[in-house]
Design a protein around this motif. Structure first.
Motif, PDB file in Angstrom:
ATOM      1  N   GLN A 226       0.840  -1.193   0.000  1.00 42.27           N
ATOM      2  CA  GLN A 226       0.000   0.000   0.000  1.00 42.27           C
ATOM      3  C   GLN A 226       0.877   1.247   0.000  1.00 42.27           C
ATOM      4  O   GLN A 226       2.104   1.160   0.125  1.00 42.27           O
ATOM      5  N   THR A 227       0.274   2.381  -0.212  1.00 46.18           N
ATOM      6  CA  THR A 227       1.028   3.643  -0.265  1.00 46.18           C
ATOM      7  C   THR A 227       0.410   4.681   0.650  1.00 46.18           C
ATOM      8  O   THR A 227       0.468   5.878   0.375  1.00 46.18           O
ATOM      9  N   ARG A 228      -0.200   4.228   1.701  1.00 45.71           N
ATOM     10  CA  ARG A 228      -0.861   5.153   2.621  1.00 45.71           C
ATOM     11  C   ARG A 228      -0.041   5.432   3.870  1.00 45.71           C
ATOM     12  O   ARG A 228       0.042   6.566   4.321  1.00 45.71           O
ATOM     13  N   TRP A 229       0.585   4.386   4.432  1.00 43.63           N
ATOM     14  CA  TRP A 229       1.267   4.539   5.712  1.00 43.63           C
ATOM     15  C   TRP A 229       2.711   4.052   5.633  1.00 43.63           C
ATOM     16  O   TRP A 229       3.005   3.047   4.991  1.00 43.63           O
ATOM     17  N   THR A 230       3.593   4.742   6.345  1.00 40.33           N
ATOM     18  CA  THR A 230       4.974   4.283   6.496  1.00 40.33           C
ATOM     19  C   THR A 230       5.058   3.338   7.695  1.00 40.33           C
ATOM     20  O   THR A 230       4.100   3.208   8.467  1.00 40.33           O
ATOM     21  N   TYR A 231       6.208   2.703   7.867  1.00 44.40           N
ATOM     22  CA  TYR A 231       6.387   1.808   9.006  1.00 44.40           C
ATOM     23  C   TYR A 231       6.274   2.593  10.316  1.00 44.40           C
ATOM     24  O   TYR A 231       5.676   2.118  11.285  1.00 44.40           O
ATOM     25  N   SER A 232       6.827   3.783  10.357  1.00 44.90           N
ATOM     26  CA  SER A 232       6.745   4.605  11.563  1.00 44.90           C
ATOM     27  C   SER A 232       5.310   4.969  11.888  1.00 44.90           C
ATOM     28  O   SER A 232       4.926   5.037  13.070  1.00 44.90           O
ATOM     29  N   ASP A 233       4.495   5.211  10.856  1.00 47.96           N
ATOM     30  CA  ASP A 233       3.084   5.509  11.079  1.00 47.96           C
ATOM     31  C   ASP A 233       2.385   4.353  11.792  1.00 47.96           C
ATOM     32  O   ASP A 233       1.645   4.538  12.759  1.00 47.96           O
ATOM     33  N   VAL A 234       2.627   3.144  11.297  1.00 48.84           N
ATOM     34  CA  VAL A 234       1.984   1.964  11.878  1.00 48.84           C
ATOM     35  C   VAL A 234       2.536   1.677  13.279  1.00 48.84           C
ATOM     36  O   VAL A 234       1.800   1.262  14.176  1.00 48.84           O
ATOM     37  N   ALA A 235       3.837   1.897  13.490  1.00 45.29           N
ATOM     38  CA  ALA A 235       4.431   1.712  14.820  1.00 45.29           C
ATOM     39  C   ALA A 235       3.790   2.654  15.823  1.00 45.29           C
ATOM     40  O   ALA A 235       3.488   2.265  16.965  1.00 45.29           O
ATOM     41  N   ASN A 236       3.547   3.872  15.393  1.00 43.60           N
ATOM     42  CA  ASN A 236       2.908   4.838  16.281  1.00 43.60           C
ATOM     43  C   ASN A 236       1.484   4.421  16.618  1.00 43.60           C
ATOM     44  O   ASN A 236       1.026   4.557  17.753  1.00 43.60           O
ATOM     45  N   ARG A 237       0.788   3.891  15.621  1.00 39.21           N
ATOM     46  CA  ARG A 237      -0.569   3.398  15.850  1.00 39.21           C
ATOM     47  C   ARG A 237      -0.562   2.242  16.859  1.00 39.21           C
ATOM     48  O   ARG A 237      -1.444   2.140  17.717  1.00 39.21           O
ATOM     49  N   SER A 238       0.425   1.367  16.769  1.00 36.05           N
ATOM     50  CA  SER A 238       0.516   0.227  17.681  1.00 36.05           C
ATOM     51  C   SER A 238       0.702   0.691  19.119  1.00 36.05           C
ATOM     52  O   SER A 238       0.110   0.129  20.040  1.00 36.05           O
ATOM     53  N   ILE A 239       1.537   1.710  19.318  1.00 32.98           N
ATOM     54  CA  ILE A 239       1.744   2.237  20.672  1.00 32.98           C
ATOM     55  C   ILE A 239       0.447   2.802  21.219  1.00 32.98           C
ATOM     56  O   ILE A 239       0.041   2.519  22.351  1.00 32.98           O
ATOM     57  N   ASN A 240      -0.228   3.631  20.423  1.00 30.83           N
ATOM     58  CA  ASN A 240      -1.455   4.278  20.885  1.00 30.83           C
ATOM     59  C   ASN A 240      -2.577   3.284  21.142  1.00 30.83           C
ATOM     60  O   ASN A 240      -3.361   3.454  22.077  1.00 30.83           O
ATOM     61  N   SER A 241      -2.641   2.227  20.329  1.00 26.99           N
ATOM     62  CA  SER A 241      -3.727   1.263  20.495  1.00 26.99           C
ATOM     63  C   SER A 241      -3.580   0.444  21.769  1.00 26.99           C
ATOM     64  O   SER A 241      -4.561  -0.107  22.273  1.00 26.99           O
ATOM     65  N   THR A 242      -2.369   0.340  22.308  1.00 23.72           N
ATOM     66  CA  THR A 242      -2.142  -0.419  23.550  1.00 23.72           C
ATOM     67  C   THR A 242      -1.795   0.502  24.722  1.00 23.72           C
ATOM     68  O   THR A 242      -1.446   0.017  25.803  1.00 23.72           O
ATOM     69  N   LEU A 243      -1.902   1.810  24.532  1.00 21.65           N
ATOM     70  CA  LEU A 243      -1.442   2.766  25.542  1.00 21.65           C
ATOM     71  C   LEU A 243      -2.233   2.651  26.842  1.00 21.65           C
ATOM     72  O   LEU A 243      -1.648   2.571  27.927  1.00 21.65           O
ATOM     73  N   VAL A 244      -3.561   2.665  26.744  1.00 24.65           N
ATOM     74  CA  VAL A 244      -4.384   2.616  27.962  1.00 24.65           C
ATOM     75  C   VAL A 244      -4.174   1.300  28.694  1.00 24.65           C
ATOM     76  O   VAL A 244      -4.131   1.256  29.929  1.00 24.65           O
TER      77      VAL A 244
END
Length: 371
Positions: A226-244
């Motif tokens: 895909q051409t929407r997200w970089t690896y850093s974008d997805v890594a950031n999403r992973s942190i936020n999704s497990t933050l709470v």
């Protein structure tokens, strides 16, 4: 739903969040500063090794002794010529530790203490700890720590990849260094209980890190298609999704440990609880911090060096620039696995997400499989 629960759901869906990866240099700098402070404290003050590690004697006075802690400490130091640690036990007796003495010196100190306290020498219980036993305990602790580290790296390299194994290893060293440095700065005694606490926090820190890594591994499948997200974008999403989840587990773990440290050791005077509770308290907090601010951003740094991820980042940035030039309307055509809603604006948390089927897309059609 509670506010915290609602926030967790919104973080998981990518509706809100914080860009941890983008600001990673701030957290790297903060960690380096804390680590340097810990190392300086360790080099200047050193560790206050307990009697179990350097040998010595432990004297326990009877319950009906009227001598105070300060008096007993003065008597012990005058009679031994060494620093003494005195603790008042729950039954009113005193526990006097004097390090670095042999059997003959212990007998002499026992008799002198009995004269100073004005009791019979037989009423004082003396226990001698040899330095060879303490050295053996220390060596076993280092061996256990080394074996643990090796097994962790091997497991993560097999279950995930070597970059995640390296990042987890750095995070563990980060947690150990800070915890040991805090011990040196505050001067708490290092005992076998401290070693147990250190090994315990390593397992907890690793658990928190693996939770984020597992989410990252799942979300980066077929990322280059895909051409929407970089690896850093997805890594950031992973942190936020497990933050709470990370915050909740850390707070729940810290509460009983804080009770041991501040109430048991501080208010009630049970000083023997400090050796293990301080290592747990500092280590749990440092482990949660390193899992969020160090381990995953470091994986993103290492992963972005790969040629495939560099090419992906170049394509993503080019597409975003093209969309910006067109006034924010991007061409659609990314894979379904990463969502196919229009990219009119950058989301609060960048990363792959699937929109509910009831939500409409930019062209007025409900999201779903393309025809």
């Amino acid at each position: 739903m509670s506010k915290l629960g609602d926030l967790g759901a919104r973080l998981h869906r990518g509706e809100v969040g914080y860009d941890f990866v983008k600001n990673r240099k701030i957290w790297y700098g903060l960690s380096i500063l804390i680590t340097i402070t810990a190392i300086v404290g360790l080099a200047v003050r050193g560790l206050n090794m307990g009697i179990e590690f350097q040998g010595g004697a432990v004297f326990t006075t009877p319950k009906n002794s009227s001598v105070s802690v300060s008096q007993a400490e003065r008597y012990a130091e005058e009679s031994s010529g060494h620093d003494a640690i005195v603790q008042k036990l729950g039954d009113g007796s005193l526990r006097i530790q004097v390090a670095g003495i042999d059997t003959d010196a212990a007998n002499k100190i026992k008799n002198t203490l009995a004269d100073d306290i004005k009791i019979d020498a037989e009423q004082i219980n003396a226990e001698l700890v040899g330095p060879s036993w303490g050295e053996q305990i220390a060596n076993k602790a280092w061996q256990g720590l080394g074996i643990f580290m090796i097994l962790v790296v091997i497991y993560l390299a097999i279950a995930f990849e070597w970059r995640m194994a390296l990042a987890a290893f750095v995070a563990l060293i980060h947690d150990i260094t800070i915890t040991v440095g805090i011990y040196a700065l505050v001067g708490f005694e290092v005992t076998p209980g401290t070693v147990i606490g250190l090994l315990t926090i390593l397992g907890y820190s690793l658990y928190d890190t693996v939770v984020v890594f597992d989410s990252l591994k799942e979300q980066t499948k077929d990322l280059t298609k895909q051409t929407r997200w970089t690896y850093s974008d997805v890594a950031n999403r992973s942190i936020n999704s497990t933050l709470v989840r990370s915050i909740n587990t850390t707070v729940v773990a810290l509460l009983p440990v804080a009770g041991l440290l501040f109430i048991g050791g501080g208010v009630l005077g049970a000083g023997m609880l400090n050796d293990i509770s301080l290592s747990l308290f500092v280590g749990l907090a440092a482990g949660a911090y390193s899992s969020i601010f160090i381990a995953t951003p470091l994986v993103a740094d290492l992963k972005e060096r790969e040629p495939a991820m560099k090419a992906l980042k170049k394509r993503v940035l080019a597409k975003r620039a093209q969309a910006a030039a067109k006034g924010g309307t991007e061409a659609q055509g990314d894979d379904e696995a990463y969502g196919d809603e229009p990219e009119d604006a950058a989301p609060a948390v960048v990363g792959p997400r699937n929109q509910p089927a009831s939500r409409t897309r930019g062209r007025g059609r409900p999201s779903g499989k393309r025809r």
